[in-house]
Design a protein around this motif. Structure first.
Motif, PDB file in Angstrom:
ATOM      1  N   TRP A 121       1.159  -1.409  -0.026  1.00  7.59           N
ATOM      2  CA  TRP A 121       0.051   0.484  -0.202  1.00  7.59           C
ATOM      3  C   TRP A 121       0.662   1.150   0.183  1.00  7.59           C
ATOM      4  O   TRP A 121       0.414   2.047  -0.641  1.00  7.59           O
ATOM      5  N   PHE A 122       1.614   1.368   1.066  1.00  7.51           N
ATOM      6  CA  PHE A 122       2.662   2.300   0.726  1.00  7.51           C
ATOM      7  C   PHE A 122       3.288   2.489  -0.614  1.00  7.51           C
ATOM      8  O   PHE A 122       3.581   3.523  -1.113  1.00  7.51           O
ATOM      9  N   ARG A 123       3.800   2.035  -0.887  1.00  7.47           N
ATOM     10  CA  ARG A 123       4.546   1.511  -2.503  1.00  7.47           C
ATOM     11  C   ARG A 123       3.805   2.245  -3.779  1.00  7.47           C
ATOM     12  O   ARG A 123       3.888   2.549  -4.358  1.00  7.47           O
ATOM     13  N   HIS A 124       2.163   1.565  -3.281  1.00  7.06           N
ATOM     14  CA  HIS A 124       1.102   2.082  -4.325  1.00  7.06           C
ATOM     15  C   HIS A 124       1.434   3.361  -4.404  1.00  7.06           C
ATOM     16  O   HIS A 124       0.780   4.320  -4.937  1.00  7.06           O
ATOM     17  N   ALA A 125       1.062   4.101  -3.023  1.00  7.13           N
ATOM     18  CA  ALA A 125       0.161   5.105  -2.344  1.00  7.13           C
ATOM     19  C   ALA A 125       1.826   6.098  -3.034  1.00  7.13           C
ATOM     20  O   ALA A 125       1.391   7.159  -4.141  1.00  7.13           O
ATOM     21  N   LEU A 126       3.265   5.673  -3.463  1.00  6.07           N
ATOM     22  CA  LEU A 126       3.739   6.747  -3.330  1.00  6.07           C
ATOM     23  C   LEU A 126       4.115   6.564  -4.656  1.00  6.07           C
ATOM     24  O   LEU A 126       4.388   7.834  -6.029  1.00  6.07           O
ATOM     25  N   GLY A 127       3.990   6.079  -5.833  1.00  6.18           N
ATOM     26  CA  GLY A 127       4.081   6.092  -7.414  1.00  6.18           C
ATOM     27  C   GLY A 127       2.440   6.420  -7.841  1.00  6.18           C
ATOM     28  O   GLY A 127       2.780   7.528  -8.561  1.00  6.18           O
ATOM     29  N   LYS A 128       1.960   5.976  -7.099  1.00  6.19           N
ATOM     30  CA  LYS A 128       0.676   6.993  -7.437  1.00  6.19           C
ATOM     31  C   LYS A 128       0.265   8.160  -7.528  1.00  6.19           C
ATOM     32  O   LYS A 128       0.650   9.532  -8.066  1.00  6.19           O
ATOM     33  N   LYS A 129       1.221   9.027  -5.922  1.00  7.00           N
ATOM     34  CA  LYS A 129       0.352  10.527  -5.493  1.00  7.00           C
ATOM     35  C   LYS A 129       2.190  11.349  -5.803  1.00  7.00           C
ATOM     36  O   LYS A 129       1.688  12.568  -6.571  1.00  7.00           O
ATOM     37  N   ASN A 130       3.556  10.464  -7.126  1.00  7.01           N
ATOM     38  CA  ASN A 130       3.960  11.401  -7.610  1.00  7.01           C
ATOM     39  C   ASN A 130       4.007  11.171  -9.188  1.00  7.01           C
ATOM     40  O   ASN A 130       4.764  10.934 -10.326  1.00  7.01           O
ATOM     41  N   ARG A 131       3.280  10.141  -9.485  1.00  5.95           N
ATOM     42  CA  ARG A 131       3.353  10.230 -11.221  1.00  5.95           C
ATOM     43  C   ARG A 131       3.234  11.403 -11.624  1.00  5.95           C
ATOM     44  O   ARG A 131       4.140  11.310 -12.790  1.00  5.95           O
ATOM     45  N   ARG A 132       3.145  11.919 -11.707  1.00  4.08           N
ATOM     46  CA  ARG A 132       2.426  13.425 -12.489  1.00  4.08           C
ATOM     47  C   ARG A 132       3.007  14.631 -12.306  1.00  4.08           C
ATOM     48  O   ARG A 132       3.125  15.434 -12.131  1.00  4.08           O
ATOM     49  N   VAL A 133       3.488  14.585 -10.989  1.00  5.62           N
ATOM     50  CA  VAL A 133       5.191  15.414 -10.806  1.00  5.62           C
ATOM     51  C   VAL A 133       6.023  15.438 -11.054  1.00  5.62           C
ATOM     52  O   VAL A 133       6.657  15.037 -11.679  1.00  5.62           O
ATOM     53  N   GLN A 134       5.881  16.393 -12.329  1.00  7.33           N
ATOM     54  CA  GLN A 134       7.601  17.265 -12.678  1.00  7.33           C
ATOM     55  C   GLN A 134       8.744  17.442 -12.005  1.00  7.33           C
ATOM     56  O   GLN A 134       8.709  18.222 -10.664  1.00  7.33           O
ATOM     57  N   THR A 135       9.405  15.863 -11.642  1.00 10.79           N
ATOM     58  CA  THR A 135      10.775  15.873 -10.028  1.00 10.79           C
ATOM     59  C   THR A 135      11.964  15.792 -11.488  1.00 10.79           C
ATOM     60  O   THR A 135      11.170  14.179 -11.963  1.00 10.79           O
ATOM     61  N   ASP A 136      12.781  15.310 -11.290  1.00  8.80           N
ATOM     62  CA  ASP A 136      13.898  14.674 -11.208  1.00  8.80           C
ATOM     63  C   ASP A 136      14.721  13.310 -10.618  1.00  8.80           C
ATOM     64  O   ASP A 136      15.199  13.243 -10.509  1.00  8.80           O
ATOM     65  N   THR A 137      13.777  12.999  -9.629  1.00  9.62           N
ATOM     66  CA  THR A 137      14.301  12.518  -8.196  1.00  9.62           C
ATOM     67  C   THR A 137      13.849  11.291  -8.660  1.00  9.62           C
ATOM     68  O   THR A 137      13.534  10.633  -9.521  1.00  9.62           O
ATOM     69  N   LEU A 138      14.954  10.420  -8.912  1.00  7.38           N
ATOM     70  CA  LEU A 138      15.115   8.948  -8.545  1.00  7.38           C
ATOM     71  C   LEU A 138      15.047   8.183  -7.557  1.00  7.38           C
ATOM     72  O   LEU A 138      14.785   8.572  -6.609  1.00  7.38           O
ATOM     73  N   TRP A 139      14.035   6.859  -8.317  1.00  6.58           N
ATOM     74  CA  TRP A 139      13.435   6.237  -6.615  1.00  6.58           C
ATOM     75  C   TRP A 139      14.398   4.535  -6.619  1.00  6.58           C
ATOM     76  O   TRP A 139      13.274   4.472  -8.337  1.00  6.58           O
ATOM     77  N   LEU A 140      14.826   4.418  -5.540  1.00  2.00           N
ATOM     78  CA  LEU A 140      15.458   3.301  -5.704  1.00  2.00           C
ATOM     79  C   LEU A 140      14.218   2.171  -5.272  1.00  2.00           C
ATOM     80  O   LEU A 140      14.327   2.446  -4.229  1.00  2.00           O
ATOM     81  N   ASP A 141      13.229   1.213  -5.414  1.00  2.00           N
ATOM     82  CA  ASP A 141      13.010   0.316  -4.718  1.00  2.00           C
ATOM     83  C   ASP A 141      12.415  -1.349  -5.167  1.00  2.00           C
ATOM     84  O   ASP A 141      13.861  -1.215  -5.714  1.00  2.00           O
ATOM     85  N   THR A 142      13.486  -1.526  -3.350  1.00  6.29           N
ATOM     86  CA  THR A 142      14.179  -2.875  -3.293  1.00  6.29           C
ATOM     87  C   THR A 142      12.324  -3.640  -2.441  1.00  6.29           C
ATOM     88  O   THR A 142      10.977  -2.852  -1.487  1.00  6.29           O
ATOM     89  N   GLY A 143      11.841  -4.567  -3.158  1.00  2.83           N
ATOM     90  CA  GLY A 143      10.651  -5.789  -2.172  1.00  2.83           C
ATOM     91  C   GLY A 143      10.824  -7.045  -2.306  1.00  2.83           C
ATOM     92  O   GLY A 143      11.761  -7.240  -2.840  1.00  2.83           O
ATOM     93  N   ASN A 144      10.205  -7.705  -1.403  1.00  3.35           N
ATOM     94  CA  ASN A 144      11.103  -8.866  -1.664  1.00  3.35           C
ATOM     95  C   ASN A 144       9.667  -9.488  -0.937  1.00  3.35           C
ATOM     96  O   ASN A 144       8.796  -9.405  -0.144  1.00  3.35           O
ATOM     97  N   GLY A 145       9.662 -10.583  -1.123  1.00  3.94           N
ATOM     98  CA  GLY A 145       8.640 -11.961  -0.749  1.00  3.94           C
ATOM     99  C   GLY A 145       9.819 -13.409   0.090  1.00  3.94           C
ATOM    100  O   GLY A 145      10.469 -12.694   0.737  1.00  3.94           O
TER     101      GLY A 145
END
Length: 256
Positions: A121-145
């Motif tokens: 839910w956090f990764r979803h919220a982060l991606g959805k919130k910033n999808r159309r924001v103009q920014t050069d910030t890189l996002w290094l996401d790690t996730g595992n099962g």
């Protein structure tokens, strides 16, 4: 279409410290932060001004964390972020900061956001919130099962110029909202290890650090992510290629 190369952004080239926000100081985060501190020392030794890192985590150390994360029995009950930052600063002579709270889906201004949070839910919220924001910030996401993991180094929003690297939200969307039951706290280390392989966190942390090494020392990326599987041991890289992204379900990228 042939794969492309993503050049290291100007923010990483040394005019000032690279501003980095790290969300999560647990299984993967505690492993990745130690490597990030060593990388900080390495680039400083080469004349780079280094990194300005802030670590966000509202959790405290539990007995089940000892043996799987970088904590000891005397740490139980204390904030993870504060403990790790204090030790890394003292060991490597750094000046990082800790925030004993969760990172907001509207993150502070930074050059790189590193997500070490399995919560979908956090990764979803982060991606959805910033999808159309103009920014050069890189996002290094790690996730595992339990025995599989992935790491993506991509754009958080819409960059000011150049090819946009799709992130975990672009590729998975609402599928990130499923499967969070496995992230519930374990009562013991034995229970935690029964649900998740001991080696998966350090493995995906090393994959993520390898991409950062490429940004700082090799001038850019030829691949911007990888899938890791432990049984059998397999690391499958993700090329910077719109055709490959389309195979993963991402169709917003240019095709020519």
């Amino acid at each position: 279409m042939s794969a492309r190369r993503f050049p290291t952004p100007e923010a990483f080239l040394g005019d000032r410290p690279v501003r980095i926000a790290v969300a999560g100081a647990g299984g993967t985060g505690s492993m990745l932060l130690d490597g990030l501190a060593r990388l900080d020392c390495a680039i400083r030794a080469q004349g780079h001004p280094g990194m300005a890192v802030t670590v966000y985590d509202d959790a405290r150390v539990r007995p089940a964390n000892v043996g799987r994360q970088r904590f000891t029995h005397v740490d139980v009950g204390h904030p993870k972020a504060t403990l790790l930052v204090h030790r890394l600063n003292g060991f490597y002579g750094l000046d990082w900061t800790a925030e004993v709270r969760r990172l907001d889906p509207a993150p502070p201004r930074c050059d790189l956001l590193i997500g070490c949070v399995d919560l979908g839910w956090f990764r979803h919220a982060l991606g959805k919130k910033n999808r159309r924001v103009q920014t050069d910030t890189l996002w290094l996401d790690t996730g595992n099962g339990s025995d599989r993991a992935q790491a993506f180094l991509s754009h958080l929003g819409t960059p000011s110029h150049g090819l946009r690297l799709p992130n975990i939200f672009d590729l998975y969307g609402d599928a990130l909202l499923t499967g969070d039951d496995s992230d519930l706290p374990s009562c013991s280390l034995a229970e935690a290890l029964a649900r998740q392989r001991w080696s998966i966190n350090p493995m995906i942390a090393q994959v993520a650090l390898t991409m950062l090494d490429d940004l700082f020392h090799r001038g850019g990326l030829d691949t911007h992510g990888a899938f890791v599987r432990l049984d059998p041991l397999t690391v499958t890289s993700i090329p910077i290629d719109p055709a490959s992204w389309a195979m993963l379900g991402y169709t917003d990228a240019p095709t020519a």
